[in-house]
Design a protein around this motif. Structure first.
Motif, PDB file in Angstrom:
ATOM      1  N   SER A 145     -18.255  14.479  27.116  1.00  0.00           N
ATOM      2  CA  SER A 145     -18.485  15.716  26.366  1.00  0.00           C
ATOM      3  C   SER A 145     -17.261  16.071  25.521  1.00  0.00           C
ATOM      4  O   SER A 145     -17.391  16.477  24.354  1.00  0.00           O
ATOM      5  CB  SER A 145     -18.782  16.876  27.322  1.00  0.00           C
ATOM      6  OG  SER A 145     -19.994  16.642  27.993  1.00  0.00           O
ATOM      7  N   GLN A 146     -16.084  15.923  26.093  1.00  0.00           N
ATOM      8  CA  GLN A 146     -14.865  16.255  25.355  1.00  0.00           C
ATOM      9  C   GLN A 146     -14.676  15.345  24.145  1.00  0.00           C
ATOM     10  O   GLN A 146     -14.404  15.802  23.031  1.00  0.00           O
ATOM     11  CB  GLN A 146     -13.651  16.154  26.277  1.00  0.00           C
ATOM     12  CG  GLN A 146     -13.503  17.383  27.152  1.00  0.00           C
ATOM     13  CD  GLN A 146     -12.401  17.228  28.203  1.00  0.00           C
ATOM     14  OE1 GLN A 146     -11.909  16.116  28.431  1.00  0.00           O
ATOM     15  NE2 GLN A 146     -12.034  18.332  28.831  1.00  0.00           N
ATOM     16  N   ALA A 147     -14.856  14.063  24.360  1.00  0.00           N
ATOM     17  CA  ALA A 147     -14.636  13.105  23.269  1.00  0.00           C
ATOM     18  C   ALA A 147     -15.654  13.303  22.154  1.00  0.00           C
ATOM     19  O   ALA A 147     -15.297  13.410  20.972  1.00  0.00           O
ATOM     20  CB  ALA A 147     -14.704  11.685  23.824  1.00  0.00           C
ATOM     21  N   VAL A 148     -16.934  13.409  22.543  1.00  0.00           N
ATOM     22  CA  VAL A 148     -17.988  13.564  21.534  1.00  0.00           C
ATOM     23  C   VAL A 148     -17.850  14.924  20.853  1.00  0.00           C
ATOM     24  O   VAL A 148     -17.947  15.045  19.622  1.00  0.00           O
ATOM     25  CB  VAL A 148     -19.385  13.396  22.174  1.00  0.00           C
ATOM     26  CG1 VAL A 148     -20.489  13.719  21.170  1.00  0.00           C
ATOM     27  CG2 VAL A 148     -19.554  11.980  22.720  1.00  0.00           C
ATOM     28  N   GLY A 149     -17.600  15.966  21.663  1.00  0.00           N
ATOM     29  CA  GLY A 149     -17.450  17.327  21.121  1.00  0.00           C
ATOM     30  C   GLY A 149     -16.305  17.409  20.126  1.00  0.00           C
ATOM     31  O   GLY A 149     -16.433  18.018  19.064  1.00  0.00           O
ATOM     32  N   GLY A 150     -15.180  16.770  20.456  1.00  0.00           N
ATOM     33  CA  GLY A 150     -14.020  16.794  19.568  1.00  0.00           C
ATOM     34  C   GLY A 150     -14.349  16.195  18.210  1.00  0.00           C
ATOM     35  O   GLY A 150     -14.054  16.771  17.160  1.00  0.00           O
ATOM     36  N   GLU A 151     -15.015  15.060  18.237  1.00  0.00           N
ATOM     37  CA  GLU A 151     -15.339  14.386  16.963  1.00  0.00           C
ATOM     38  C   GLU A 151     -16.376  15.159  16.150  1.00  0.00           C
ATOM     39  O   GLU A 151     -16.299  15.225  14.928  1.00  0.00           O
ATOM     40  CB  GLU A 151     -15.850  12.973  17.249  1.00  0.00           C
ATOM     41  CG  GLU A 151     -14.774  12.131  17.925  1.00  0.00           C
ATOM     42  CD  GLU A 151     -14.604  10.780  17.265  1.00  0.00           C
ATOM     43  OE1 GLU A 151     -15.151  10.588  16.157  1.00  0.00           O
ATOM     44  OE2 GLU A 151     -13.920   9.943  17.864  1.00  0.00           O
ATOM     45  N   LEU A 152     -17.334  15.748  16.852  1.00  0.00           N
ATOM     46  CA  LEU A 152     -18.356  16.511  16.123  1.00  0.00           C
ATOM     47  C   LEU A 152     -17.756  17.789  15.530  1.00  0.00           C
ATOM     48  O   LEU A 152     -18.137  18.206  14.434  1.00  0.00           O
ATOM     49  CB  LEU A 152     -19.543  16.850  17.045  1.00  0.00           C
ATOM     50  CG  LEU A 152     -20.454  15.669  17.408  1.00  0.00           C
ATOM     51  CD1 LEU A 152     -21.514  16.097  18.422  1.00  0.00           C
ATOM     52  CD2 LEU A 152     -21.121  15.093  16.149  1.00  0.00           C
ATOM     53  N   ALA A 153     -16.784  18.380  16.250  1.00  0.00           N
ATOM     54  CA  ALA A 153     -16.118  19.579  15.730  1.00  0.00           C
ATOM     55  C   ALA A 153     -15.389  19.253  14.428  1.00  0.00           C
ATOM     56  O   ALA A 153     -15.371  20.055  13.496  1.00  0.00           O
ATOM     57  CB  ALA A 153     -15.151  20.138  16.772  1.00  0.00           C
ATOM     58  N   GLU A 154     -14.822  18.074  14.366  1.00  0.00           N
ATOM     59  CA  GLU A 154     -14.157  17.653  13.119  1.00  0.00           C
ATOM     60  C   GLU A 154     -15.164  17.398  12.013  1.00  0.00           C
ATOM     61  O   GLU A 154     -14.954  17.740  10.853  1.00  0.00           O
ATOM     62  CB  GLU A 154     -13.371  16.361  13.359  1.00  0.00           C
ATOM     63  CG  GLU A 154     -11.924  16.616  13.742  1.00  0.00           C
ATOM     64  CD  GLU A 154     -11.181  15.310  13.985  1.00  0.00           C
ATOM     65  OE1 GLU A 154     -11.408  14.329  13.226  1.00  0.00           O
ATOM     66  OE2 GLU A 154     -10.400  15.267  14.954  1.00  0.00           O
ATOM     67  N   ALA A 155     -16.298  16.793  12.391  1.00  0.00           N
ATOM     68  CA  ALA A 155     -17.312  16.455  11.386  1.00  0.00           C
ATOM     69  C   ALA A 155     -18.002  17.696  10.840  1.00  0.00           C
ATOM     70  O   ALA A 155     -18.451  17.721   9.693  1.00  0.00           O
ATOM     71  CB  ALA A 155     -18.332  15.498  11.994  1.00  0.00           C
ATOM     72  N   PHE A 156     -18.123  18.742  11.679  1.00  0.00           N
ATOM     73  CA  PHE A 156     -18.788  19.987  11.243  1.00  0.00           C
ATOM     74  C   PHE A 156     -17.824  21.159  11.430  1.00  0.00           C
ATOM     75  O   PHE A 156     -18.004  21.980  12.342  1.00  0.00           O
ATOM     76  CB  PHE A 156     -20.075  20.214  12.048  1.00  0.00           C
ATOM     77  CG  PHE A 156     -21.099  19.121  11.903  1.00  0.00           C
ATOM     78  CD1 PHE A 156     -21.919  19.059  10.780  1.00  0.00           C
ATOM     79  CD2 PHE A 156     -21.240  18.146  12.888  1.00  0.00           C
ATOM     80  CE1 PHE A 156     -22.862  18.045  10.640  1.00  0.00           C
ATOM     81  CE2 PHE A 156     -22.178  17.137  12.759  1.00  0.00           C
ATOM     82  CZ  PHE A 156     -22.997  17.074  11.634  1.00  0.00           C
TER      83      PHE A 156
END
Ligand code: ATP
Ligand code: MG
Length: 399
Positions: A135-146
């Motif tokens: 969750s942390q890894a995916v969430g971090g990248e999605l936060a950057e993308a959006f």
């Protein structure tokens, strides 16, 4: 296992979570087998789908481009035994692939959301990250993308679900409740007495939800009841087929019995003796069909023929169990269910039912069983029932 399961499915699939987790052992196995075959049968009209079970989840994967995913989704929402369902996109089991998939698949959802979080589940315990790390890894990248969408782990507008399963990872949005209950066929077979009213389609639906395969019996009294009244009942049966599967409707002529009752029995018992005749005929139909119970839409106290004593008089003539799923329900609850399952608007079309022909002005609400039996002795019941059954017709209502 076929080869198709090994290839990564392209695009969206449907995940069905099984219900009734309390089932154990053999029951669990027959639940899964029945549900799988029901899902396969119901999806036949929607295109070619690969359907298989892994870890209490049924995977519904379109094969090729000719599949109607919307129709499949609608069909799956009406399959008993499914507790919850979600649409998902599979991808390789890596953070990069999951992020790339979520970016495309959930683009519109991200555009509409102000906040999000990622919730992960790891069914494959050998995967190198645990669910919090995913969750942390995916969430971090999605936060950057959006960047316009903030992370909010408490009350997010959007929750991105990630599941790491045996072969692939899956990205999906919130699941919705399924139809619940048990797969059709798991609860045996019963004959349901279907009138054109509000109640009996609901009682049929409720028993189907417990896994009961139904056959319908409907009594007609021409010329007192019309062809439109019969067509309305067939339409109600048709509306039930997405839930129950295809239905055999037995149409039984009831005019002679009603006329004989009116001629020879006391008026206060008209309805009760009529209902006893319906039960006898329904039981004969059930025995021929190999059905092990009768179902009615009766609800305690709703009308004179549904008091406790009246129900006793009615079921006195049959030995099969009489299932009355609405017995303890209020009319408002029954109506709410009728609206939910989609039968209400048809039920309230104003056609007469044979129950409304020859209704007594003062029906007995505390009938004495012996008195009713004595009154009924004026009829040649066996011959009347036999003749009604001779006039029986069958109509198969397709899904
Ligand atoms: P419904 O809304 O289902 O018509 P109701 O409250 O009007 O129910 P009744 O007319 O007394 O009640 O019928 C009670 C039950 O008897 C029905 O729910 C149905 O199961 C059965 N029944 C009544 N009429 C018929 C019919 N013509 N054919 C088959 N079953 C019937
Ligand atoms: Mg009725």
């Amino acid at each position: 296992m076929s080869n198709c399961e090994h290839a990564l499915p392209q695009g969206e699939i449907i995940l069905l979570k099984l219900g009734e987790v309390v089932l154990k052992g053999l029951n669990r196995r027959s639940f899964e087998d029945k549900l799988l075959s029901n899902v396969r049968r119901r999806l036949k009209n929607c295109g070619s789908f690969q359907v298989y079970l892994r870890q209490s989840t049924i995977y519904v994967e379109p094969q090729g481009t000719s599949c109607d995913m919307e129709a499949a989704w609608t069909a799956c929402r009406q399959i008993f035994g499914v507790a919850a369902l979600a649409r998902a996109v599979p991808c390789e089991k890596s953070v990069e692939a999951i992020v790339a998939t979520a970016k495309v698949y959930l683009k519109d959802a991200f555009a509409a959301a102000r906040s999000f979080k990622v919730e992960s589940r790891r069914a494959d315990k050998t995967f190198r990250m645990n669910s919090i790390q995913i969750s942390q890894a995916v969430g971090g990248e999605l936060a950057e993308a959006f960047p316009a969408v903030a992370v909010d782990v408490h009350h997010p507008d959007l929750t991105v679900f990630v599941e790491i399963r045996e072969k692939y990872a899956y990205v999906h949005t919130a699941s919705v409740p399924g139809a619940g209950g048990l797969p059709i066929g798991m609860g045996g077979r019963a004959v349901s007495l279907l009138s054109g009213g509000i109640d009996s389609p609901v009682s049929s639906w409720m028993m189907a939800r417990r896994g009961v395969e139904l056959e319908m019996v409907h009594f007609v009294s021409p010329p007192y009841t019309s062809q439109q009244a019969q067509d309305k009942v067939l339409e109600l049966a048709r509306l039930l087929t997405p839930w129950c599967g295809r239905l055999l409707v037995h149409i039984v002529p009831f005019t002679e019995i009603q006329e004989e009752i009116r001629r020879k029995c006391p008026e206060e018992y008209f309805t009760l003796i009529m209902r006893r005749s319906m039960m006898r005929i329904a039981e004969a139909v059930a025995r021929k069909a190999g059905a092990k119970a009768l179902i009615t839409g009766e609800s305690l106290g709703q009308v004179a023929s549904q008091t406790m004593m009246a129900l006793g008089v009615t079921e006195d003539v049959v030995s099969l169990p009489v299932l009355r799923p609405l017995i303890g329900m209020d009319k408002v609850e029954i109506i709410r269910l009728a609206r939910e399952i989609g039968t209400f608007d048809t039920s309230i079309l104003p056609y007469e039912d044979c129950c409304t022909v020859f209704t007594p002005r003062h029906p007995a609400t505390r009938p004495d069983l012996e008195a009713v039996r004595a009154a009924e002795a004026a009829l040649d019941v066996d011959a009347l029932v036999a003749r009604a059954l001779e006039g029986e017709q069958w109509i198969r209502v397709k899904y």
